[in-house]
Design a protein around this motif. Structure first.
Motif, PDB file in Angstrom:
ATOM      1  N   LEU A  60      46.096  26.002  10.321  1.00 45.37           N
ATOM      2  CA  LEU A  60      46.511  24.876   9.476  1.00 45.37           C
ATOM      3  C   LEU A  60      47.781  25.188   8.708  1.00 45.37           C
ATOM      4  O   LEU A  60      48.517  24.268   8.325  1.00 45.37           O
ATOM      5  N   THR A  61      48.037  26.451   8.454  1.00 47.54           N
ATOM      6  CA  THR A  61      49.203  26.858   7.664  1.00 47.54           C
ATOM      7  C   THR A  61      50.141  27.750   8.480  1.00 47.54           C
ATOM      8  O   THR A  61      50.901  28.530   7.921  1.00 47.54           O
ATOM      9  N   HIS A  62      50.077  27.624   9.777  1.00 49.87           N
ATOM     10  CA  HIS A  62      50.853  28.507  10.657  1.00 49.87           C
ATOM     11  C   HIS A  62      52.351  28.303  10.452  1.00 49.87           C
ATOM     12  O   HIS A  62      52.818  27.176  10.237  1.00 49.87           O
ATOM     13  N   THR A  68      48.601  20.194  12.440  1.00 46.78           N
ATOM     14  CA  THR A  68      48.572  19.244  11.323  1.00 46.78           C
ATOM     15  C   THR A  68      47.512  18.161  11.512  1.00 46.78           C
ATOM     16  O   THR A  68      47.028  17.593  10.528  1.00 46.78           O
ATOM     17  N   SER A  69      47.135  17.874  12.750  1.00 41.23           N
ATOM     18  CA  SER A  69      46.130  16.829  12.986  1.00 41.23           C
ATOM     19  C   SER A  69      44.746  17.246  12.517  1.00 41.23           C
ATOM     20  O   SER A  69      43.858  16.408  12.358  1.00 41.23           O
ATOM     21  N   PHE A 115      59.124  32.649   8.473  1.00 37.28           N
ATOM     22  CA  PHE A 115      57.725  33.072   8.379  1.00 37.28           C
ATOM     23  C   PHE A 115      57.151  32.825   6.984  1.00 37.28           C
ATOM     24  O   PHE A 115      56.265  32.003   6.815  1.00 37.28           O
ATOM     25  N   ARG A 116      57.708  33.504   5.988  1.00 37.22           N
ATOM     26  CA  ARG A 116      57.122  33.420   4.656  1.00 37.22           C
ATOM     27  C   ARG A 116      57.176  32.014   4.081  1.00 37.22           C
ATOM     28  O   ARG A 116      56.153  31.455   3.669  1.00 37.22           O
ATOM     29  N   GLN A 117      58.373  31.433   4.013  1.00 40.58           N
ATOM     30  CA  GLN A 117      58.508  30.126   3.380  1.00 40.58           C
ATOM     31  C   GLN A 117      57.748  29.019   4.096  1.00 40.58           C
ATOM     32  O   GLN A 117      57.117  28.181   3.431  1.00 40.58           O
ATOM     33  N   PRO A 118      57.742  28.962   5.434  1.00 39.63           N
ATOM     34  CA  PRO A 118      56.912  27.947   6.085  1.00 39.63           C
ATOM     35  C   PRO A 118      55.433  28.070   5.739  1.00 39.63           C
ATOM     36  O   PRO A 118      54.754  27.059   5.509  1.00 39.63           O
ATOM     37  N   ILE A 119      54.922  29.313   5.677  1.00 40.28           N
ATOM     38  CA  ILE A 119      53.514  29.502   5.316  1.00 40.28           C
ATOM     39  C   ILE A 119      53.264  29.027   3.891  1.00 40.28           C
ATOM     40  O   ILE A 119      52.307  28.295   3.610  1.00 40.28           O
ATOM     41  N   PHE A 126      48.743  21.841   1.957  1.00 41.55           N
ATOM     42  CA  PHE A 126      47.294  21.865   2.148  1.00 41.55           C
ATOM     43  C   PHE A 126      46.608  21.558   0.820  1.00 41.55           C
ATOM     44  O   PHE A 126      45.734  20.671   0.738  1.00 41.55           O
ATOM     45  N   ILE A 127      46.999  22.275  -0.227  1.00 42.54           N
ATOM     46  CA  ILE A 127      46.374  22.094  -1.543  1.00 42.54           C
ATOM     47  C   ILE A 127      46.674  20.701  -2.098  1.00 42.54           C
ATOM     48  O   ILE A 127      45.792  20.042  -2.666  1.00 42.54           O
ATOM     49  N   LYS A 128      47.891  20.241  -1.924  1.00 43.03           N
ATOM     50  CA  LYS A 128      48.255  18.895  -2.394  1.00 43.03           C
ATOM     51  C   LYS A 128      47.396  17.833  -1.720  1.00 43.03           C
ATOM     52  O   LYS A 128      46.889  16.913  -2.379  1.00 43.03           O
ATOM     53  N   ASN A 129      47.233  17.928  -0.401  1.00 40.84           N
ATOM     54  CA  ASN A 129      46.391  16.971   0.317  1.00 40.84           C
ATOM     55  C   ASN A 129      44.934  17.069  -0.111  1.00 40.84           C
ATOM     56  O   ASN A 129      44.236  16.055  -0.190  1.00 40.84           O
ATOM     57  N   TRP A 130      44.483  18.271  -0.385  1.00 40.84           N
ATOM     58  CA  TRP A 130      43.109  18.474  -0.851  1.00 40.84           C
ATOM     59  C   TRP A 130      42.895  17.756  -2.183  1.00 40.84           C
ATOM     60  O   TRP A 130      41.909  17.041  -2.377  1.00 40.84           O
TER      61      TRP A 130
END
Length: 250
Positions: A60-62, A68-69, A115-119, A126-130
């Motif tokens: 989900l955070t790759h 994303t689905s 790598f780092r920034q995309p994760i 993820f947290i915002k959607n949660w």
């Protein structure tokens, strides 16, 4: 855990995933595990078919090909089948990204940008959607709220997230808190609106009751019925259950 894997059939993947050789960091340990049929099954376009919890969070955070689905369906069933605090703890571990073993400037720049920034940004989203879709998880768990506060107030500055994004997240939390956005699943939040005159079950009709109270009770009855149907539907869906259990090879 961040290396590509030849799972999911004979179709060619969209593109090869970018791989980084990382230093070891204990907090990141759940995500060092290599992809294998025992922990992750994907189709040829990186959509997750089944996975362990750690692999679900990773995909989900790759950094390169996130699924994303899967995010909204996962959030919908998270509190029903999982411990939300365990999920959030994995997100906190996920953003504690170790540096690459190659310390050259070129390698460090590529690691940071690809790598780092995309994760970090995908964990943030993820947290915002949660918060936006399943706020009742936070309302119902002080421990989960503590982890959320830790992310916003302690970890975000260290992660160097843009201040406007953090302010937007704080505003979203404030709005959700002020709205009291929790669906009651038992007991009355508001006192019932009783008739102004004495009525009995034998002689009363629906016209003896306040229309708002009638609507409220009908809505709660419908909610209880649909809540049960939705839960049963998820439980009967073997694919959804496999996603949150140790997967078996496809």
């Amino acid at each position: 855990g961040e290396k590509p894997s030849a799972l999911g059939g004979s179709k060619k993947r969209v593109s090869k995933e970018v791989v980084f050789d990382l230093d070891f960091k204990k907090s990141f340990q759940p995500f060092y595990v290599a992809d294998s049929p025992s922990n992750l099954n994907m189709d040829a376009t990186y959509h997750v078919l089944s996975a362990t919890l750690e692999k679900v969070v990773e995909r989900l955070t790759h950094h390169d090909h996130p699924d994303t689905s899967l995010l909204l369906p996962f959030l919908t069933i998270c509190s029903s089948f999982l411990d939300p605090t365990e999920v959030f703890s994995l997100l906190l571990a996920r953003v504690d990204v170790p540096e690459p073993k190659n310390k050259s400037e070129e390698s460090q720049t590529a690691w940071y940008e690809k790598f780092r920034q995309p994760i970090v940004m995908r964990v943030f989203n993820f947290i915002k959607n949660w918060i936006n879709t399943q706020w009742e998880d936070f309302e119902n768990s002080p421990q989960l709220r503590d982890l959320l506060n830790k992310f916003v107030e302690e970890m975000s500055p260290r992660l160097k997230l843009p201040e406007q994004r953090i302010d937007a997240l704080r505003s979203l939390i404030e709005r959700q808190t002020a709205a009291g956005n929790v669906i009651p699943v038992g007991g009355d939040v508001l006192p019932p609106i009783l008739p102004n005159h004495a009525v009995t079950a034998r002689t009363s009709t629906i016209l003896d009751y306040n229309p708002q109270e009638v609507s409220r009770q009908l809505a709660r009855l419908a909610f209880d019925v649909m809540r049960g149907l939705i839960a049963d539907g998820i439980k009967s869906d073997q694919a959804a259950m496999d996603l949150l259990a140790n997967p078996s090879p496809a």
